[in-house]
Design a protein around this motif. Structure first.
Motif, PDB file in Angstrom:
ATOM      1  N   LYS A 125    -108.438 -23.710 -54.051  1.00 26.06           N
ATOM      2  CA  LYS A 125    -108.902 -22.227 -53.204  1.00 26.06           C
ATOM      3  C   LYS A 125    -107.674 -21.762 -52.128  1.00 26.06           C
ATOM      4  O   LYS A 125    -107.122 -21.217 -51.732  1.00 26.06           O
ATOM      5  N   SER A 126    -108.358 -22.604 -50.844  1.00 24.95           N
ATOM      6  CA  SER A 126    -108.084 -22.943 -49.612  1.00 24.95           C
ATOM      7  C   SER A 126    -106.521 -22.525 -49.476  1.00 24.95           C
ATOM      8  O   SER A 126    -105.421 -22.663 -49.133  1.00 24.95           O
ATOM      9  N   THR A 127    -105.796 -23.636 -51.234  1.00 29.20           N
ATOM     10  CA  THR A 127    -104.149 -24.547 -51.091  1.00 29.20           C
ATOM     11  C   THR A 127    -103.505 -23.337 -51.428  1.00 29.20           C
ATOM     12  O   THR A 127    -102.866 -22.976 -50.764  1.00 29.20           O
ATOM     13  N   HIS A 144    -109.260 -18.925 -40.627  1.00 26.03           N
ATOM     14  CA  HIS A 144    -110.164 -20.170 -41.575  1.00 26.03           C
ATOM     15  C   HIS A 144    -110.580 -20.645 -41.679  1.00 26.03           C
ATOM     16  O   HIS A 144    -111.552 -20.397 -40.928  1.00 26.03           O
ATOM     17  N   GLN A 145    -111.203 -21.433 -42.665  1.00 29.06           N
ATOM     18  CA  GLN A 145    -112.540 -22.115 -42.576  1.00 29.06           C
ATOM     19  C   GLN A 145    -113.046 -22.760 -42.164  1.00 29.06           C
ATOM     20  O   GLN A 145    -113.866 -22.865 -41.677  1.00 29.06           O
ATOM     21  N   HIS A 146    -112.113 -23.987 -41.035  1.00 29.68           N
ATOM     22  CA  HIS A 146    -112.808 -24.109 -39.427  1.00 29.68           C
ATOM     23  C   HIS A 146    -111.846 -23.483 -38.804  1.00 29.68           C
ATOM     24  O   HIS A 146    -110.551 -22.870 -38.932  1.00 29.68           O
ATOM     25  N   LEU A 154    -109.850 -14.311 -45.972  1.00 28.01           N
ATOM     26  CA  LEU A 154    -110.641 -15.217 -45.447  1.00 28.01           C
ATOM     27  C   LEU A 154    -111.395 -15.888 -45.895  1.00 28.01           C
ATOM     28  O   LEU A 154    -112.063 -16.271 -47.036  1.00 28.01           O
ATOM     29  N   ASP A 155    -111.458 -17.518 -45.614  1.00 23.68           N
ATOM     30  CA  ASP A 155    -111.207 -18.301 -45.854  1.00 23.68           C
ATOM     31  C   ASP A 155    -112.853 -19.116 -45.856  1.00 23.68           C
ATOM     32  O   ASP A 155    -113.306 -18.767 -44.500  1.00 23.68           O
ATOM     33  N   GLU A 156    -113.948 -18.521 -46.592  1.00 22.07           N
ATOM     34  CA  GLU A 156    -115.382 -19.108 -46.338  1.00 22.07           C
ATOM     35  C   GLU A 156    -115.593 -18.751 -44.823  1.00 22.07           C
ATOM     36  O   GLU A 156    -115.924 -19.552 -44.418  1.00 22.07           O
ATOM     37  N   PRO A 157    -115.720 -17.065 -44.997  1.00 23.21           N
ATOM     38  CA  PRO A 157    -116.131 -16.370 -43.674  1.00 23.21           C
ATOM     39  C   PRO A 157    -117.563 -16.645 -43.096  1.00 23.21           C
ATOM     40  O   PRO A 157    -118.310 -16.442 -42.671  1.00 23.21           O
ATOM     41  N   SER A 185    -110.173 -31.292 -49.559  1.00 23.12           N
ATOM     42  CA  SER A 185    -111.272 -29.800 -49.729  1.00 23.12           C
ATOM     43  C   SER A 185    -112.488 -30.408 -48.354  1.00 23.12           C
ATOM     44  O   SER A 185    -112.836 -31.305 -48.240  1.00 23.12           O
ATOM     45  N   GLY A 186    -112.441 -29.009 -48.158  1.00 24.84           N
ATOM     46  CA  GLY A 186    -113.553 -28.881 -47.025  1.00 24.84           C
ATOM     47  C   GLY A 186    -115.138 -29.472 -47.712  1.00 24.84           C
ATOM     48  O   GLY A 186    -115.775 -30.035 -46.674  1.00 24.84           O
ATOM     49  N   GLY A 187    -115.288 -29.092 -48.827  1.00 24.06           N
ATOM     50  CA  GLY A 187    -116.848 -29.298 -49.572  1.00 24.06           C
ATOM     51  C   GLY A 187    -116.974 -30.812 -49.688  1.00 24.06           C
ATOM     52  O   GLY A 187    -117.819 -31.379 -49.770  1.00 24.06           O
TER      53      GLY A 187
HETATM   54 MG   LIG Z   1    -111.178 -24.399 -49.123  1.00 23.24          MG
END
Ligand SMILES: [Mg+2]
Ligand SMILES: Nc1ncnc2c1ncn2[C@@H]1O[C@H](COP(=O)(O)OP(=O)(O)OP(=O)(O)O)[C@@H](O)[C@H]1O
Lengths: 383, 512
Positions: free
Chosen positions: B51-53, B93-95, B173-176, B411-413
């Motif tokens: 997803k983020s990619t 971003h996610q972060h 919005l990535d995991e807002p 990935s973040g997770g």
């Molecule tokens: Mg991600």
């Protein structure tokens, strides 16, 4: 490897690795590029490039020149290691130069003032040099830890202070005596027990290689083992990569700053030793200045890697040695300075290019493997 | 089709046949996606699905190996985010990426500084523009506030404002919502609806399926790098969505049989933390955690939880007393506390949990650099550390091509799973778990909960801090509410609903 998202500075300081042959490609590319630029400069100044390089290579390959090159390289190597210790922790010890000069001066004076049996005498001089280098560096470390002063600023200032302090100490009322046969002054010569004999290991010449070349090699090995194999080295590199994560992991960052700076200063203290104990036996005003800055360039060139730095130091030394022949051919020796500058610049550029190449090459390889029917392992499963 | 119909139905974003490969991984494979103008379009999928990619490709941070991007009907090629910004696309971003020690105004204009006559910075105009955007969309942001003083919800709005300020009409919005508590999520969704009403298009990623169903106009499910379904939120349930994503059922954090013992593992006595300007951030907090007990702390972020945790870890000076087992550890260093058996899952994995540019096996050593299997005396034990990293990757299902890749490539997770696995290693006696499942997908969440439960049954004491109220209620044996640095209520996790807990956290209904 996350080359795609890494920052320019990380790639510059060698924190992102290149794999296999690519790690050789970058420095070669840099040298070729520097050669091209130098050729252009030579052409402009009206000298034939190939011929000039030929002259340098031929002169550099003579036995006597090889000895000179090795001797220069020994000094440069120590300087670059001193710088690299700081680099690995994101500490920019610009003060290697001052630390080295002060250390050499004090060690020479102490060495000249005492007489001890051989190995002890030598060991004492070296220890004094390391202590003085570390001591001078500790000022910058304390300023950073206690007052938050950037080490870049403080070490630059300390360089200037070291220069004046050196001049003040090197006075006939204090540490200096008249050097026999010249109107130069220097410290009292070190007695024979404190001298390290050279080694005539290059066939075809009487000239001797500094005995302390062995010290440089030992320092390189210690540097490598300390950083990569010990807990201390892990903490040091972790702090360089992320201070916040290091703190959370239990690293005492202030302590690390002090220790790293002391180590860097101690290594800086060694820079003057090969020459002091191997040929001049006394510290005088003609000791070279600016070695700290050469060290920075070579550390960059060698990517803070102990073997890379060795190659960088040899190359640098070779250029220095062979520049002396240019004058005889009425070519300005400054051409070598241009070359050295271009090499550093090219290294920065070449590594960037090769990193980018690696990213695309690796993607192409993956897609070829996939097209070739090798079963693709999606979403992160091992491939 | 008629002219008019075509023009209004031109998708805001169309991705066709997008493929992106990383060494050892195909992150996106032949992905196609169409986002309608004025829609909130959700993208869901398990950790590492890509997803983020995909979003970084749309935002010009990554170049696709193959495929086409069309924005408002015309094909585009982005070489960098500034190209994407010029095409009206912005990303949060996610972060988070705000600078703490700058004001909102400075953060917003950073990189697009307003010029007066070409030279001087024109902050006056910028300030007016920020106010105006904030008012138009109801973001409620003060341009002169310092970012470090803002809670996460407000920071998020600053990130959104920053993107709007640059003229974005399409927002990614990535995991807002990962860092937000329910009230803040509601507020955010209110803001999003406002934006959509003004004709903006929003693409957002989330692992919280209920939220996705409540706010999205369209949902795309990504699995193993490719689109597996496009669904209408009105026609599916969260359970069905989860099945589409991972092929498994929704987990539940329920733990009912108590394993709480009488032995106090950690005792916190009147701990206070002050900021450099002498403000009281944590105010006389006291509690005991017994072996086998999970103590949950509920609170809107920014009410002192982070500081409390850092005080317990010894990363921040604090008054009061902290006792671990029998020993007073208040004066101990972080290292000594860790060696005594405190595990630490930090809330900000990038700042405190990982060396992003180091391989996974070196990250295994981080925080455990004095303990087996990572070291032998003063020496790093490469073999031991590597073997144990493989174990963690296996047991915690970290999806990675190997243990020699850098942590940043996960990935973040999957980064989160690695940290959880590391901190549960070496038999900790007490674990600080700040948002232990932040950013992990529903499947991995269930696995982490299982690990926590098993460790708790074996006598681990856990301090749990989470924005996910279901997680807090489901895992905790004891639940306390923190507000402005003080414990303001004790709640019985057996008989509290997320709604009641939510209002206790904002101080609305003291002691729910
Ligand atoms: Mg991600
Ligand atoms: N810079 C990179 N280098 C190498 N591999 C990468 C890089 N970025 C992502 N990947 C890999 O691509 C895959 C997709 O990652 P991505 O970050 O897009 O996942 P995601 O769907 O956002 O997951 P999450 O929900 O955990 O955030 C993962 O297997 C990841 O390891």
């Amino acid at each position: 490897m996350n080359a795609a998202e890494s920052s320019f500075a990380d790639r510059l300081l060698g924190r992102v690795r290149l794999s296999g042959l690519l790690s050789l490609a970058a420095p070669l590319l840099a040298i070729v590029f520097a050669g091209v630029v130098t050729s252009i400069v030579l052409l402009i100044s009206g000298d034939p490039p190939l011929e000039t390089l030929g002259i340098m290579a031929e002169y550099g390959a003579q036995p006597r020149s090889i000895v000179l090159t090795l001797n220069y390289a020994t000094t440069y190597y120590l300087a670059a290691i001193a710088v690299a210790i700081g680099f690995r922790m994101n500490l920019f010890n610009i003060g290697v130069d001052g630390q080295y000069r002060l250390a050499a001066l004090v060690a020479a004076a102490v060495g000249g003032a005492v007489a001890l049996p051989g190995p002890l005498h030598i060991a004492m001089i070296i220890v004094v040099a390391m202590l003085v280098g570390a001591g001078w560096a500790s000022i910058a470390a304390l300023l950073k830890v206690k007052r938050g002063v950037s080490e870049v600023i403080s070490t630059i200032m300390l360089n200037a202070i070291a220069t004046s302090l050196g001049a003040w100490l090197l006075n006939k009322e204090r540490l200096a005596v008249e050097v026999a046969g010249s109107n130069n002054i220097g410290t009292k010569p070190i007695a024979e027990s404190g001298q390290v004999p050279g080694m005539a290991i290059i066939p075809g010449t009487e000239a001797k290689v500094f005995g302390l070349i062995i010290l440089a090699i030992v320092v390189g090995v210690i540097y490598h083992v300390l950083l990569n194999r010990t807990r201390f080295g892990f903490d040091l590199r972790a702090t360089g990569r992320s201070e916040t994560a290091a703190v959370a992991s239990g690293v005492n960052v202030k302590r690390m700053i002090i220790v790293a700076m002391l180590l860097s200063g101690a290594a800086a203290g060694l820079i003057g030793m090969p020459q002091l104990l191997g040929s001049s036996y006394s510290y005088s005003l003609d000791f070279p200045t600016g070695l700290g800055f050469t060290g920075i360039a070579i550390a960059l060139l060698g990517r803070n890697h102990p073997v890379g730095i060795a190659f960088g130091a040899l190359l640098w030394a070779f250029l220095d040695t062979s520049s002396s022949i240019l004058q005889l051919h009425e070519i300005s020796p400054e051409i070598v300075l241009i070359m050295q500058g271009t090499i550093v610049l090219s290294v920065v550029i070449a590594y960037e290019l090769v990193h980018r190449y690696q990213i695309t090459a690796e993607q192409r390889r993956v897609s070829k493997e996939l097209a070739g029917g090798a079963s693709p392992r999606p979403e992160g499963a091992s491939a | 089709m008629e002219e008019a119909v075509i023009s209004t139905s031109t998708p805001a974003v169309e991705l066709a046949g997008i493929t992106k490969r990383f060494p050892g991984v195909v992150a996106n494979r032949d992905i196609s996606l169409s986002v309608r103008q004025g829609h909130v379009h959700a993208i869901v999928g398990e950790n590492g699905a890509g997803k983020s990619t995909l979003m970084k490709i749309l935002y010009g941070m990554q170049r696709p190996d193959e495929g086409e991007i069309r924005v408002n009907g015309s094909a585009v090629t982005f070489r960098s985010p500034s190209d994407a910004i010029a095409a009206g696309i912005g990303m949060v971003h996610q972060h988070f990426m705000l600078a703490d020690n700058l004001t909102v105004l400075e953060n917003v204009v950073l990189g697009s500084e307003p010029r007066k006559g070409g030279i001087a910075l024109d902050f006056g105009t910028a300030r007016r523009k920020i106010k105006q955007i904030s008012d138009t969309y109801g973001l409620g942001i003060d341009p002169d506030a310092m970012v470090e003083d803002l809670g996460v919800g407000a920071r998020q709005r600053v990130e959104i404002l920053k993107v709007l300020y640059r003229g974005a009409r399409i927002l990614i919005l990535d995991e807002p919502t990962a860092v937000l508590v329910p009230q803040e999520v509601d507020e955010l969704f209110g803001n999003l609806r406002e934006l959509v009403r003004e004709g903006l298009t929003i693409i957002f990623i989330s692992h919280k399926l209920d939220e996705v169903l409540s706010v999205a106009d369209a949902i795309t499910v990504i699995r193993r790098g490719t689109t597996v379904a496009s669904v209408d939120p009105k026609g599916v349930t969260a359970r069905q969505l989860a099945e589409l994503m991972v092929g498994s059922e929704l987990p539940s954090p329920e733990t009912r049989e108590s394993t709480v013992t009488d032995v106090v593992a950690l005792s916190v006595r009147k701990v206070s933390v002050h900021s450099p300007d002498e403000r009281c951030i944590v105010d006389g907090v006291s509690f005991d955690i017994r072996k086998g007990e999970v103590l949950g702390i509920a609170g809107v972020e920014g009410n002192g939880q982070a500081e409390l945790v850092e005080a317990i870890m010894g990363m921040r000076p604090a008054d009061g007393q902290i006792v671990l087992g029998e020993q007073d550890i208040s004066a101990w260093s972080t290292l000594r506390r860790r060696e005594a058996g405190i595990g630490y899952i930090p809330e900000d994995r990038h700042r405190h949990g990982l060396l992003l540019e180091a391989p996974l096996w070196e990250n295994r050593i981080l925080g455990h650099q004095t303990r087996k299997p990572n070291v032998k005396g003063p020496w790093i034990d490469r073999g031991g550390a590597r073997a144990d990293t493989r174990r963690i990757v296996e047991e915690y299902d970290v999806r990675t091509p190997g243990i020699d890749v850098d942590a940043a490539a996960l990935s973040g997770g999957n980064q989160q799973k690695l940290i959880v696995g590391r901190e549960m290693s070496g038999d900790p006696v007490f674990l600080i778990a700040s948002h232990p499942t932040r950013g992990v997908d529903v499947g991995a969440q269930a696995a982490i909960w299982d690990h926590l439960r098993a460790a708790r049954a074996a006598g681990l004491a856990v301090l749990l801090i989470s924005a996910d109220l279901d997680e807090l209620i489901g895992l905790s044996d004891t639940l306390k509410v923190i507000l402005r640095g003080r414990i303001v209520a004790d709640v019985d996790p057996q008989n509290v609903t997320p709604e009641q807990l939510g209002s206790a956290m904002t101080g609305a209904g003291e002691a729910a």
